[in-house]
Design a protein around this motif. Structure first.
Motif, PDB file in Angstrom:
ATOM      1  N   ARG A 535       0.928  -0.545  -0.442  1.00  0.00           N
ATOM      2  CA  ARG A 535      -0.062   0.031  -0.099  1.00  0.00           C
ATOM      3  C   ARG A 535       0.927   1.561   0.061  1.00  0.00           C
ATOM      4  O   ARG A 535       1.815   0.865   0.794  1.00  0.00           O
ATOM      5  CB  ARG A 535      -0.694   0.247   0.925  1.00  0.00           C
ATOM      6  N   MET A 536       0.324   2.548  -0.303  1.00  0.00           N
ATOM      7  CA  MET A 536       1.107   3.552  -0.144  1.00  0.00           C
ATOM      8  C   MET A 536       0.843   3.969   0.829  1.00  0.00           C
ATOM      9  O   MET A 536       0.302   3.950   1.484  1.00  0.00           O
ATOM     10  CB  MET A 536       0.546   4.418  -1.153  1.00  0.00           C
ATOM     11  N   HIS A 562      -6.293   1.211  -1.725  1.00  0.00           N
ATOM     12  CA  HIS A 562      -6.138   0.245  -2.165  1.00  0.00           C
ATOM     13  C   HIS A 562      -4.641  -0.154  -2.476  1.00  0.00           C
ATOM     14  O   HIS A 562      -3.843   0.149  -1.967  1.00  0.00           O
ATOM     15  CB  HIS A 562      -5.546   0.308  -4.539  1.00  0.00           C
ATOM     16  N   GLU A 563      -5.174  -1.525  -1.969  1.00  0.00           N
ATOM     17  CA  GLU A 563      -3.374  -2.582  -1.949  1.00  0.00           C
ATOM     18  C   GLU A 563      -3.437  -2.779  -3.154  1.00  0.00           C
ATOM     19  O   GLU A 563      -4.028  -3.511  -4.230  1.00  0.00           O
ATOM     20  CB  GLU A 563      -3.753  -4.172  -1.209  1.00  0.00           C
ATOM     21  N   PHE A 564      -1.751  -2.472  -3.770  1.00  0.00           N
ATOM     22  CA  PHE A 564      -1.573  -2.962  -5.030  1.00  0.00           C
ATOM     23  C   PHE A 564      -1.029  -4.243  -5.030  1.00  0.00           C
ATOM     24  O   PHE A 564       0.337  -5.066  -4.148  1.00  0.00           O
ATOM     25  CB  PHE A 564      -0.211  -1.463  -5.472  1.00  0.00           C
ATOM     26  N   VAL A 614       6.533   6.254  -0.925  1.00  0.00           N
ATOM     27  CA  VAL A 614       7.164   5.865   0.365  1.00  0.00           C
ATOM     28  C   VAL A 614       5.905   4.568   0.392  1.00  0.00           C
ATOM     29  O   VAL A 614       4.628   4.521   0.075  1.00  0.00           O
ATOM     30  CB  VAL A 614       7.068   6.169   1.526  1.00  0.00           C
ATOM     31  N   PHE A 615       6.394   3.551   0.269  1.00  0.00           N
ATOM     32  CA  PHE A 615       5.263   1.880  -0.160  1.00  0.00           C
ATOM     33  C   PHE A 615       5.411   1.001   1.697  1.00  0.00           C
ATOM     34  O   PHE A 615       6.663   0.895   2.026  1.00  0.00           O
ATOM     35  CB  PHE A 615       5.743   1.687  -1.100  1.00  0.00           C
ATOM     36  N   GLY A 619       4.364  -3.625   6.379  1.00  0.00           N
ATOM     37  CA  GLY A 619       4.816  -3.351   7.826  1.00  0.00           C
ATOM     38  C   GLY A 619       6.581  -2.799   7.536  1.00  0.00           C
ATOM     39  O   GLY A 619       6.681  -2.493   8.349  1.00  0.00           O
ATOM     40  N   VAL A 620       6.968  -2.676   5.718  1.00  0.00           N
ATOM     41  CA  VAL A 620       8.301  -2.678   5.578  1.00  0.00           C
ATOM     42  C   VAL A 620       7.926  -1.154   4.863  1.00  0.00           C
ATOM     43  O   VAL A 620       7.430  -1.773   3.763  1.00  0.00           O
ATOM     44  CB  VAL A 620       9.359  -3.839   5.288  1.00  0.00           C
TER      45      VAL A 620
END
Length: 830
Positions: A535-536, A562-564, A614-615, A619-620
């Motif tokens: 995600r963004m 959105h989950e890319f 930044v994505f 979690g990272v």
């Protein structure tokens, strides 16, 4: 006087009336149907979703969302996802939509099953309910079993209907309903699975609009959503409002053709009555009296046409639910309301008077001396009166278009398009007449010369008939070409280099074994891609959560939630090209990450080359920079992505895989699916041939509905054509009788008439088809973004068919001339 004169001209006035009946019938039926749809949506909105409101999420609810759900007290919940199902009875496998349900859903509406008790018992008995059509397709009966993932459940019943099910979606992935407690045991929910969690609530006394206003922004920030039955009602209403606009548009086109029929019929009718008007004025009748004699006739015919059209429309609306049942998620209960009926009656009178007004002005300005003159010139009309009449007609069309489209721009474009089409057809007829005059073939025989003279001499019907023939042919051909364009978008290239099987949710440890299974069926792996979800987190240095709260932000909301699904590779594929920036193949250790995004994402996220993003990769946080923007052809059978990373970045990230292959026939496809379901139950298989067959079937049904609605426009056009030709019958009879009196033989008169209408039929229909080629090319390029290859059917079928129809109508006009003595006919028409 209006009654006496009308009785003598009843056949011509009836043709005038017929021009508007079908248009009014179409408008009334569609208005009644649209009102019924809106009423049914409002009445059945709770039944459509089965609850008062729903909270849903693409991931297990986080602590904040779960707290909201707990505070509201969910009455039922489910998780749904696509998966492969196997039937041990016959070894068949099929893509299905699994719904794991907990609670007594639905709370409104009915879960209809066979046997009926299965709806209430499947959760206690631990069985599955399976879509009835799917069971029929694979010869499955209650008592047989279904395998989902690693568990096998007994089938306790067949699902006939259920709230929340779409007929179109279930055609691709039929529903399988199981108790929620078995979901974890299936082991189907793994990394990358496309799942949805839904929580259903019953709160009939709650202010749902206030609830939506309060909770929706909070849930959106947590990647969840709130859907109330009222918002669902509005959404469905908007969707079917677009359908209603299309249906109204088809009816409006029929009305416009009817208006042309009114204007042309009255023009010819009044032209023949000008001598009578001059006589009346000689006898002392005033302008107003002579004008109102014919105005009353026209208004009376319009009222009768409105009554007949309204009655026909009331009957026709009963058929629309059967035509559109594939596209309606509920049963429409029909009723009759008064506003559309009053509108039909008023339209009949108003349209008749408005579009007959211009030719009726001829009675106002005719001089009494015309009774002594032998002149074919039209009386000179007041310029102000003509401008006023044209302005009133233009205003009517514009306001009616605005009422349909609810948008000034669309209405204006539509009106301009109509007048451009009319102007082109009028220009074609004018050029044709001028060309005949300028290059008249004096060397031709008497029969051919006379038929050409009929096309530009006084009382010619060239412009009127080219309008009627051209518009009818234009409409039919455009609809046919548009259907071809839509169906071409679903055409599947079955070449061995094009994938027709897609395997998703392949886990890393399964990847090599799945490849081996594909090769066992003598097929080759075409694509073998790794997918990483993310995600963004921030865009151009601003956190996504802050952007959500910024009311001035122009970034599309879906981008923030959105989950890319992204991939990584070092090269472009055939369906994409770089339009800005430069493509980066690989990132070396220590270098910044440069990504490529699609043109659509760049537009919706308001980002360009060089902008930082930044994505959040599970979690990272991963900082990146946009290095290039790609134009992606989403219609091509390629695995296209909005975001593509270079190599050297995501290889170690948690991922799943997507593989594609090509199988040559249904037997190999079925064998591969059985093999994969047996070995890898979590892998979902999409057979593109089956999906495109469903899409093609849907488009053909839509095409059938379009053709049915176009039937009104086409039939109205034919009636206008018949009316235009038949109204000129008496003038043609006089001319044909004079030819017979001068010694012309019946065969000569027949040939003269046949050639005249042959020329008109060919010119009108050919002009319509050529115009439809232009409009279809514009539709293909601007709307569908598809190449257009015209079919030969309109040239081979429509053109000769319409020409023969024009010829048959024209020849029927002189039947009495050929069968009766000249003096007898002159007495009838004199």
């Amino acid at each position: 006087m209006a009654w006496r004169d009308g009785r003598a001209s009843i056949s011509r006035l009836l043709l005038f009336m017929a021009s508007i009946i079908l248009g009014i019938a179409a408008v009334v039926s569609i208005q009644l149907f649209s009102e019924n749809v809106q009423q049914n949506i409002a009445r059945q909105s709770k039944v459509l979703i089965g609850a008062d409101f729903i909270i849903d999420s693409r991931q297990p609810p986080n602590d904040r969302v779960q707290a909201i759900i707990d505070s509201l007290g969910a009455d039922a919940n489910e998780v749904n996802f696509p998966s492969m199902a196997a039937f041990p009875k016959n070894g068949a496998a099929k893509l299905v939509q699994v719904r794991g349900m907990k609670g007594n859903f639905p709370f409104y509406g009915t879960l209809e099953t066979e046997p009926a008790v299965a709806a209430a018992e499947y959760q206690q008995k631990g069985g599955a309910l399976v879509d009835a059509t799917l069971m029929l397709q694979y010869d499955i009966k209650p008592g047989d079993s279904i395998k989902l993932g690693v568990i096998t459940l007994p089938i306790t019943g067949a699902i006939h209907s259920m709230p929340g099910r779409s007929g179109i979606s279930t055609a691709v992935a039929p529903t399988v309903l199981i108790p929620f407690r078995f979901i974890e045991q299936t082991e189907l929910l793994q990394l990358g699975s496309r799942k949805e969690y839904q929580y259903f609530f019953v709160a009939p006394e709650m202010d749902l609009d206030q609830l939506e206003e309060t909770l929706d922004p909070v849930l959106d920030a947590e990647n969840a959503d709130l859907d109330t039955h009222t918002s669902t009602s509005r959404q469905i209403g908007r969707s079917y409002g677009n359908l209603g606009k299309f249906l109204n548009l088809a009816a409006f086109i029929a009305l416009l053709l009817g208006c042309i029929g009114i204007a042309s019929s009255v023009h010819i009718y009044i032209k023949e009555k000008l001598t009578d008007v001059a006589i009346l004025k000689c006898l002392g009748a005033s302008r107003k009296q002579t004008f109102f004699i014919f105005l009353i006739q026209i208004a009376a015919m319009g009222l009768i046409g409105g009554v007949v059209g309204t009655v026909l429309g009331v009957g026709l609306q009963q058929a629309l639910p059967f035509l559109l049942e594939e596209f309606l998620p509920f049963d429409v209960q029909m009723s009759i309301s008064l506003p559309p009926i009053f509108m039909g009656l008023l339209l009949g009178v108003f349209m008749s008077v408005l579009f007959a007004l211009l030719p009726l002005l001829g009675t106002w300005y005719i001089s009494p001396l015309e009774v002594l003159r032998v002149s074919e010139e039209q009386p000179v009309q007041s310029k102000k009166a003509r401008v006023f009449t044209f302005g009133a007609i233009l205003l009517f069309i514009l306001l009616f278009s605005l009422w349909i489209f609810k948008d000034w721009l669309f209405a204006l474009v539509f009106v301009v398009g109509i007048f451009v089409t009319f102007a082109i057809l009028a220009g074609i007829s004018a050029l044709f007449i001028r060309a005949i005059k300028s290059y008249f073939p004096t060397a031709w025989g008497f029969t051919a010369r006379t038929s050409l003279l009929n096309l530009f001499r006084p009382n010619n019907q060239t412009t009127v008939l080219i309008f009627a023939i051209g518009l009818g042919t234009f409409l039919i051909s455009t609809l046919y070409f548009t259907k071809d364009i839509l169906l071409a978008k679903t055409a599947l290239d079955n070449g061995p280099d094009n994938a027709n099987i897609i395997l998703i949710d392949v886990q890393p440890e399964q990847r090599e074994d799945v490849v081996a299974s594909i090769k066992l069926t003598d097929s080759e792996v075409i694509d073998n891609l790794s997918i990483v979800t993310m995600r963004m987190h921030s865009i151009k240095g601003k956190l996504v959560n802050e952007i959500r709260k910024d009311t001035s932000s122009t970034i599309n909301e879906w981008v923030l939630n959105h989950e890319f699904r992204t991939t990584f590779r070092d090269s472009l594929i055939a369906s994409e090209s770089v339009i800005e920036g430069s493509w980066v193949e690989e990132v070396k250790p220590g270098e910044g990450v440069t990504i490529s995004i699609s043109e659509s994402l760049a537009e919706d996220a308001k980002i360009g080359v060089g902008d930082p993003i930044v994505f959040n990769v599970q979690g990272v946080l991963m900082p990146t920079t946009v290095g290039s923007i790609r134009k992606v052809d989403w219609t091509r059978l390629q695995l296209n992505f909005m975001i593509v990373f270079p190599k050297g970045v995501l290889e170690q990230a948690p991922q799943f895989h997507v593989l594609t292959t090509h199988v040559s026939d249904n037997a190999r496809s079925a064998a591969l699916q059985r093999e994969l379901v047996h070995k890898f139950p979590n892998v979902t298989v999409f057979d593109l041939r089956q999906i495109y067959t469903v899409i093609k079937d849907i488009l053909e049904k839509i095409s059938w509905v379009i053709n049915f609605m176009a039937f009104f426009s086409i039939l109205t056009g034919l009636i206008v054509l018949i009316g235009s030709v038949r109204t000129s019958k008496y003038q043609r009879i006089k001319e044909s009788v004079l030819l017979r009196t001068l010694g012309a033989r019946s065969k000569q008169i027949l040939r003269i008439t046949a050639l005249e209408y042959l020329f008109l039929g060919i010119l009108g229909s050919l002009a319509g088809i050529l115009l439809s080629l232009i409009s279809s090319q514009l539709l293909a390029t601007l709307l569908f973004e598809e190449s257009f290859v015209p079919s030969g059917i309109p040239f081979l079928l429509f053109l000769p068919g319409i020409v023969m129809l024009v010829l048959a109508i024209g020849l029927s006009n002189i039947k009495s001339v050929l069968q009766s003595p000249p003096l007898e006919i002159l007495r009838k028409v004199g």
